[in-house]
Each structure stands twice: as structure tokens, then as C-alpha cells.
Design an enzyme around this catalytic site. Structure first.
Site, short mmCIF file in Angstrom:
data_model
loop_
_atom_site.label_atom_id
_atom_site.label_comp_id
_atom_site.label_asym_id
_atom_site.label_seq_id
_atom_site.Cartn_x
_atom_site.Cartn_y
_atom_site.Cartn_z
N GLU A 150 0.85 -1.19 0.00
CA GLU A 150 0.00 0.00 0.00
C GLU A 150 0.89 1.25 0.00
OE1 GLU A 150 -2.90 0.43 3.15
OE2 GLU A 150 -3.77 2.20 2.18
N GLU A 244 -12.58 2.95 3.03
CA GLU A 244 -11.83 3.09 4.27
C GLU A 244 -12.15 4.44 4.88
OE1 GLU A 244 -7.48 1.55 5.40
OE2 GLU A 244 -7.45 3.22 4.03
MN MN Z 1 -5.55 2.75 3.06
#
Ligand code: MN
Length: 294
Positions: A150, A244
Site C-alpha cells: 500500500e 476506508e
Molecule cells: Mn488505506
């Protein structure tokens, strides 16, 4: 991109901890609000009852992806080999948990601690991260799992802040089951725009986080989701798309503090999640119809 993309939601929308009750709530809420997938953070592995969580996910037919960041005293990008070794242990434990939960993806800031570094990464620290992640990826390959990198902003890591840096890291790791994970919240801070990074990553994009600029309700901040979804459509992205969001309304002692979640962005996770799912479906269908009109 198509209606086949799994639509996910991060567990912190529902619950801060990993007790059996909290996991059950997260799984039930994910299914009830029409999501396909629950992302579970493994930062609280000690309290996670993996067998119970796996059973709950299976009973509700909710898919799962696992994520985490490391800690400053267990960090594979460190120069200190004892710190690196503790980071490697955390990663291997997390890979075990990922497999046992029935997930096929482990992603996040697997290459460093999640937090503000006081200095730049060193060349030897980067070499350590590459070496450990290569070992992790090979172990994951044997179990049919893949590993996501990520791309996080400068206040949460000093290892990869842009898609281009993540591609270089993945190239150096050199394993086919390592993919890039882009997050609009981080991209909005670090990238020049939300389109070119997606086109550059192309078919190596394996996971997506949708986060607003303030990590609250989608569409109420400064992220240009229309251009981002247009780029996903251009590369025909088929992977999961996970919402998220973080608020001081739902707190994990460690994760919320690492992510600097100080403000109350929302109170009602259910309302937030329903809104986000409609928002994502609208973005997907407008990106598709825009592409059809080309
Ligand atoms: Mn994230």
C-alpha cells in the site's frame, strides 16, 4: 472494471477491536449493508480468535482481505537487524492469520512501521525490507496468497509515498505475487493527480482503498473520485475496491493513534457505509457509461 469488482469495507467502520463480539458485529454489518468483502486489520492479532472469525465470515458469505502496518520496534525497513527480525516475525504471523481466515490477500504498510518517521529511510534499511518481503512473498506463493504494497503518505511511512516508488520496490522484490495497492486518501496528498499513477501501475494494481481527503464521508472532501474511477476503467481494473474511513467514534487504541484519527468525522458507521456503497456504485456505473460513450 465491471460490476464484478468486489466492494469492501474496512472493519474500523464497525468496531475498534478484535474480540469475538466485535468481529461478529463487523461481519454482520458488512453483510447487512450490502458489501461483498470485509477488510480486517491484523494490528490486534493477540486478541483475534481466528477460528471464530473465519467461521463468522463463512456463515455470512463475506469475503475477507487482511491488512496491517508494522511497528517502530518491529520494522523490516530498520537498520537494526533485531528490529527487522521482529518485523519479519509479525509478517509471518500475519500471513498465517490471513490464510486461516480464508483470505488470499495480505496488504498494507508491510514494509515499515505505520507512523511519522524522524528521518529518511537508509539504503541498508531498504535492502532489509526488500529481502524480508521477498521471503514473505515466496512463502505466500506456496500458500496461494498474494502480497500488497500500500502506497502511504509521508506522515505514515518513509519507504513508499508514490506509486512510482512502490513499483520500484516491487521490482526489487521481484516476485509475481506482489502487487500495488493504491489509496485515494494518500494519493491526494502525494501524487500530482489521481489518473497517471493508476495508468502507470496498470495491471499490477491489485487492491484499492477509497478514502476521502479527511477520511470521512465520500464526496464531502476534495478527492476527485470521478477521475480516479475513470482511470480504473481505463486499465480495466477487476480487483476489490474497499471503502476506508476513520472517526473518533470508533477507536482502536493502536491503529487510530498511528493514523492520527483525532476528529469525529461521523457517528453512525451504518449510515456512513450505506452512503459509501451507493457512492461507489454510482462512480462505477458513470465510469462505465463514460467509457461506452468514447
Ligand atoms: Mn488505506
Amino acid at each position: 472494471m465491471s460490476t464484478d469488482n468486489l466492494i469492501g469495507v474496512h472493519a474500523l467502520v464497525w468496531a475498534g477491536g478484535s474480540t469475538p463480539d466485535e468481529v461478529q458485529t463487523a461481519v454482520d454489518s458488512t453483510a447487512r449493508s450490502g458489501y461483498d468483502l470485509l477488510e480486517m486489520s491484523l494490528h490486534d492479532l493477540d486478541h483475534l480468535d481466528i477460528a471464530a472469525a473465519g467461521a463468522a465470515l463463512q456463515a455470512r458469505e463475506v469475503a475477507v482481505v487482511c491488512s496491517r502496518g508494522l511497528d517502530f520496534d518491529a520494522d523490516v525497513s530498520s537498520d537494526d537487524l533485531a528490529v527487522v527480525s521482529r518485523g519479519e516475525t509479525l509478517l509471518m504471523q500475519s500471513l498465517d492469520a490471513t490464510e486461516k481466515l480464508g483470505a488470499t490477500i495480505l496488504t498494507g504498510a508491510l514494509y515499515s512501521a505505520l507512523g511519522k518517521y524522524a528521518r529518511r529511510m537508509t539504503p541498508s534499511g531498504r535492502d532489509n525490507a526488500v529481502r524480508v518481503l521477498r521471503t514473505l512473498a515466496r512463502e505466500a506463493h506456496g500458500r496461494g496468497l498474494s502480497i500488497g504494497l500500500e502506497v502511504c503518505n509521508r506522515y505514515e511511512t518513509n519507504v513508499v509515498n508514490t506509486a512510482a516508488e512502490a513499483l520500484r520496490l516491487a521490482d526489487d522484490i521481484g516476485e509475481d505475487n506482489v502487487f500495488i495497492h493504491l489509496d485515494t486518501y494518500h494519493m491526494n496528498i502525494e501524487e500530482s493527480d489521481l489518473v497517471n499513477p493508476v495508468l502507470t501501475v496498470g495491471d499490477r494494481l491489485g487492491y484499492v482503498h477509497l478514502g476521502e481527503s479527511h477520511r470521512g464521508y465520500l464526496g464531502t472532501g476534495s478527492v476527485n473520485f470521478q477521475s480516479f474511477f475513470g482511470a480504473l476503467e481505463k486499465i480495466n481494473y477487476q480487483g476489490p475496491i474497499t471503502f476506508e474511513s476513520f472517526s473518533s467514534a470508533v477507536v482502536s487504541e493502536s491503529l487510530s493513534n498511528n493514523l492520527a484519527v483525532w476528529r469525529n468525522m461521523w457517528k453512525d458507521g451504518h449510515d456512513l457505509a450505506i452512503h459509501a456503497r451507493h457512492f461507489i456504485e454510482n462512480c462505477l456505473s458513470s465510469a462505465e457509461s463514460a467509457a461506452d460513450g468514447d
